[in-house]
Design a protein around this motif. Structure first.
Motif, mmCIF file in Angstrom:
data_model
loop_
_atom_site.group_PDB
_atom_site.id
_atom_site.type_symbol
_atom_site.label_atom_id
_atom_site.label_comp_id
_atom_site.label_asym_id
_atom_site.label_seq_id
_atom_site.Cartn_x
_atom_site.Cartn_y
_atom_site.Cartn_z
ATOM 1 N N LEU A 122 18.621 31.729 45.779
ATOM 2 C CA LEU A 122 19.700 32.447 45.107
ATOM 3 C C LEU A 122 19.445 33.943 45.215
ATOM 4 N N THR A 123 20.392 34.647 45.793
ATOM 5 C CA THR A 123 20.260 36.081 45.969
ATOM 6 C C THR A 123 20.949 36.810 44.813
ATOM 7 N N THR A 124 21.108 38.115 44.919
ATOM 8 C CA THR A 124 21.823 38.867 43.893
ATOM 9 C C THR A 124 23.294 38.463 43.895
ATOM 10 N N TYR A 125 23.968 38.665 42.780
ATOM 11 C CA TYR A 125 25.372 38.264 42.735
ATOM 12 C C TYR A 125 26.217 39.094 43.703
ATOM 13 N N GLN A 126 25.787 40.340 43.974
ATOM 14 C CA GLN A 126 26.548 41.167 44.911
ATOM 15 C C GLN A 126 26.530 40.585 46.324
ATOM 16 N N ALA A 127 25.446 39.899 46.675
ATOM 17 C CA ALA A 127 25.312 39.341 48.026
ATOM 18 C C ALA A 127 25.479 37.828 48.051
ATOM 19 N N TYR A 128 25.900 37.255 46.935
ATOM 20 C CA TYR A 128 25.943 35.797 46.820
ATOM 21 C C TYR A 128 26.920 35.160 47.809
ATOM 22 N N ALA A 129 28.071 35.773 48.033
ATOM 23 C CA ALA A 129 29.072 35.208 48.946
ATOM 24 C C ALA A 129 29.586 36.292 49.882
ATOM 25 N N ASP A 130 30.026 35.868 51.052
ATOM 26 C CA ASP A 130 30.573 36.775 52.059
ATOM 27 C C ASP A 130 32.097 36.759 51.956
ATOM 28 N N PHE A 131 32.681 37.899 51.587
ATOM 29 C CA PHE A 131 34.127 37.989 51.426
ATOM 30 C C PHE A 131 34.813 38.654 52.627
ATOM 31 N N SER A 132 34.041 38.954 53.665
ATOM 32 C CA SER A 132 34.619 39.681 54.796
ATOM 33 C C SER A 132 35.628 38.840 55.568
ATOM 34 N N LYS A 133 35.402 37.523 55.623
ATOM 35 C CA LYS A 133 36.318 36.658 56.360
ATOM 36 C C LYS A 133 37.397 36.054 55.467
ATOM 37 N N HIS A 134 37.080 35.894 54.197
ATOM 38 C CA HIS A 134 38.065 35.298 53.284
ATOM 39 C C HIS A 134 37.846 35.882 51.891
ATOM 40 N N ASP A 135 38.775 36.697 51.470
ATOM 41 C CA ASP A 135 38.645 37.370 50.183
ATOM 42 C C ASP A 135 39.037 36.435 49.040
ATOM 43 N N ARG A 136 38.328 36.576 47.933
ATOM 44 C CA ARG A 136 38.711 35.930 46.681
ATOM 45 C C ARG A 136 38.777 37.049 45.643
ATOM 46 N N MET A 144 39.717 37.706 42.657
ATOM 47 C CA MET A 144 39.264 37.698 41.268
ATOM 48 C C MET A 144 37.791 38.092 41.180
ATOM 49 N N ILE A 145 37.044 37.865 42.259
ATOM 50 C CA ILE A 145 35.643 38.292 42.303
ATOM 51 C C ILE A 145 35.547 39.731 42.795
ATOM 52 N N THR A 146 36.143 39.999 43.947
ATOM 53 C CA THR A 146 35.961 41.322 44.549
ATOM 54 C C THR A 146 36.575 42.428 43.700
ATOM 55 N N LYS A 147 37.747 42.181 43.136
ATOM 56 C CA LYS A 147 38.412 43.241 42.382
ATOM 57 C C LYS A 147 37.903 43.356 40.947
ATOM 58 N N LEU A 148 37.782 42.218 40.259
ATOM 59 C CA LEU A 148 37.418 42.284 38.843
ATOM 60 C C LEU A 148 35.921 42.469 38.640
ATOM 61 N N ILE A 149 35.110 41.695 39.367
ATOM 62 C CA ILE A 149 33.670 41.715 39.103
ATOM 63 C C ILE A 149 32.946 42.761 39.939
ATOM 64 N N MET A 150 33.307 42.890 41.202
ATOM 65 C CA MET A 150 32.581 43.804 42.087
ATOM 66 C C MET A 150 33.056 45.252 41.981
ATOM 67 N N GLN A 151 34.374 45.465 41.872
ATOM 68 C CA GLN A 151 34.914 46.814 42.031
ATOM 69 C C GLN A 151 35.345 47.486 40.732
ATOM 70 N N SER A 152 35.618 46.728 39.687
ATOM 71 C CA SER A 152 36.064 47.330 38.430
ATOM 72 C C SER A 152 34.843 47.729 37.598
ATOM 73 N N PRO A 153 34.616 49.020 37.368
ATOM 74 C CA PRO A 153 33.394 49.451 36.668
ATOM 75 C C PRO A 153 33.227 48.825 35.288
ATOM 76 N N ASP A 154 34.294 48.806 34.477
ATOM 77 C CA ASP A 154 34.127 48.289 33.116
ATOM 78 C C ASP A 154 33.983 46.769 33.098
ATOM 79 N N LEU A 155 34.715 46.060 33.968
ATOM 80 C CA LEU A 155 34.562 44.610 34.006
ATOM 81 C C LEU A 155 33.230 44.211 34.632
ATOM 82 N N ASN A 156 32.743 44.996 35.582
ATOM 83 C CA ASN A 156 31.426 44.734 36.148
ATOM 84 C C ASN A 156 30.348 44.868 35.079
ATOM 85 N N LYS A 157 30.490 45.866 34.235
ATOM 86 C CA LYS A 157 29.520 46.054 33.146
ATOM 87 C C LYS A 157 29.553 44.857 32.196
ATOM 88 N N ARG A 158 30.753 44.374 31.885
ATOM 89 C CA ARG A 158 30.871 43.208 31.004
ATOM 90 C C ARG A 158 30.299 41.960 31.666
#
Length: 510
Positions: free
Chosen positions: A428-442, A444-458
């Motif tokens: 198990l790696t870090t959550y940032q590297a857990y899945a590859d979104f380059s070929k297929h974006d999801r 709810m993960i990339t926008k809410l968890i990875m890119q939104s500063p306040d939701l990432n903090k939560r």
């Protein structure tokens, strides 16, 4: 005075224990149709034959007069002539309750009837749901089915083409017998059909007043890919500890026409009844909202929640399946879900406050907790990794407005691919590297968890909370060890069942 009091207490104890009549109960299947079971009172004492009936089989019982609850006993399998064939390898006793006048509904050759299972520490306030008699963590119940043998064999030999069949149903746990005639049985699942042990769905006709403790249907998960048969139940346990609505589960032994089918994890079937009993806390007065099930039938076709336009025909129907219509027009059942995906498309995580934007649309805490569990437990066949195996429910009772305007809730499902079972990664790696979104974006993960500063903090705080209280060895290992002891004989029994005549993979575990 002290000696006299002690003597009187001792006499009182003897009076309540030495001269009682005891009723013994055991669940068991004899080797032949005319075989039976008995109970041997005291070590090497006489054997008393137990009896059963068409309304209780495979539960056997007998009242033995003049026996103390503290007297040791064991059950014995008998041949048609009443001769002993197999004695239990251990001795039982009700010494913990010397005033008892009957046993629980015990199971032949299973030493523990009701295991005391340590709780998983709560991380957040638990989700309140209606109570039921069928999901007891420490009890392995028995499901006894009777139906047409040829139809059943046909289902097992050709599960892909199998049609449902009718059968009579009996459920026996440590306290009750519940029988329903003429229920519907079908094979269930997708990847589970690759194995020669099939997952099963049982349906009860509520229009004909059939009932199974407020569950019109249940699923029997085969756990074919998990040699421990524990992973899925443990995942449910931790979801309960993090306070999100989820399926409940308990193990059952399943028999068809007195022949072993196997050990299964019985779970809720997510639908209208689940919404009432679990999401809405048993309140039947709540008008249910829209429920959608998302799957990924192929790697490139996922329930990823990407916005594909305003019309429903652009969304693959095998990725998005409506379960309940809710407040949507009959002619446009996907209206609310498309609106959610459009909101996701319009969300600019670096320009907008994520909490402010999303709190009016979804249960943010519930979503973050579900995603934290997907990452921590390596749930690779779920949304984060695969865009699959989850439900979205528009709960009309959520929201701070008066009356509430409703919010979407995330409900995860199918937890067999967790805790390393089938995981495509070794570690198990870090959550940032857990899945590859380059070929297929999801998103709810990339926008809410990875890119939104306040939701990432939560999200990171959610991870810290879960691993601080529940997701750690000292919190989970005591429960795991109890499950291991509880399941040891039944997992071995399941592995011993000959399924070589049925198609599909066989796992040669030892």
């Amino acid at each position: 005075m002290t000696t006299r009091s002690t003597l009187l207490l001792g006499l009182a104890f003897l009076a309540t224990s030495a001269f009682a009549d005891m009723t013994y109960y055991v669940v068991g299947y004899p080797d032949t149709e005319t075989g039976s079971f008995g109970v041997q009172i005291d070590n090497n004492g006489p054997i008393t034959k137990l009896v059963t009936s068409s309304s209780t089989f495979p539960l056997w019982s007998i009242l033995v007069p003049g026996v103390s609850a503290t007297t040791p006993y064991k059950y014995v399998k008998l041949d048609p002539a009443g001769n002993p064939i197999v004695f239990e390898s251990f001795t039982r006793s009700l010494a913990v309750d010397p005033t008892a006048i009957q046993t629980a509904y015990e199971v032949f050759d299973r030493e523990v009837t009701d295991m005391k299972v340590p709780l998983v520490p709560l991380v957040y306030e638990p989700w309140e749901m209606s109570k039921t008699k069928i999901f007891d963590d420490g009890v392995i119940a028995t499901i006894h089915l009777t139906g047409d043998t040829e139809r059943w064999e046909g289902i097992l030999k050709a599960p892909m083409e199998a049609q449902p069949m009718n059968a009579n149903f009996r459920y026996i746990n440590d306290k009750l017998v519940h029988s329903v005639d003429n229920i519907t049985i079908a094979v269930s699942g997708k990847s589970s059909m690759e194995f020669n042990k099939q997952a099963i769905k049982l349906e009860f006709d509520t229009k004909a007043n059939q009932t199974f403790f407020s569950r019109p249907s249940i699923k029997l998960r085969s756990e074919s890919s998990d040699p421990t048969m524990i992973r899925e139940k443990l995942y449910i346990d931790v979801l309960n500890a993090v306070g999100v609505p989820t399926q409940q589960g308990a193990w059952v032994r399943v028999f068809m026409n007195s022949k072993p089918v196997g050990l299964y994890l019985m779970v809720d079937d997510i639908g209208n009844s689940f919404l009432k009993q679990t999401v809405h806390h048993g309140d039947g007065g709540v008008v249910r909202g829209s429920l959608w099930q998302m799957n990924a039938p192929e790697v490139d076709r996922q329930g990823d929640l990407k916005y594909l336009g305003p019309t429903e025909d652009t969304y693959p129907k095998d990725c998005y399946k409506m379960k309940t219509l809710g407040g949507n027009p009959v002619t446009a059942p996907m209206t609310q879900l498309i609106q959610l995906m459009k909101s996701l498309e319009d969300f600019k995580p670096l320009e907008m406050n994520g909490g402010t934007y999303w709190e009016s649309l979804i249960d943010v805490d519930g979503f973050l907790r579900n995603m934290a569990m997907e990452y921590l437990a390596g749930s690779w066949d779920a949304y984060w990794w695969s865009g699959s195996n989850y439900f979205l429910y528009f709960n009309p009772s959520l929201g701070t407005d008066n009356p509430p305007k409703g919010k979407w809730q995330w409900i995860s499902t199918d937890f067999d691919g967790t805790f390393g079972d089938g995981d495509p990664t070794d570690t198990l790696t870090t959550y940032q590297a857990y899945a590859d979104f380059s070929k297929h974006d999801r998103p709810m993960i990339t926008k809410l968890i990875m890119q939104s500063p306040d939701l990432n903090k939560r999200f990171e705080q959610t991870l810290k909370d879960i691993v601080s209280y529940a997701f750690k060895p000292e919190a989970l290992f005591p429960r795991l060890e109890a499950y291991e002891k509880m399941l040891e004989k039944d997992v071995a029994w399941d592995d011993s069942i000959d399924r070589s005549g049925y198609p599909g993979k066989t796992n040669a575990w030892t």
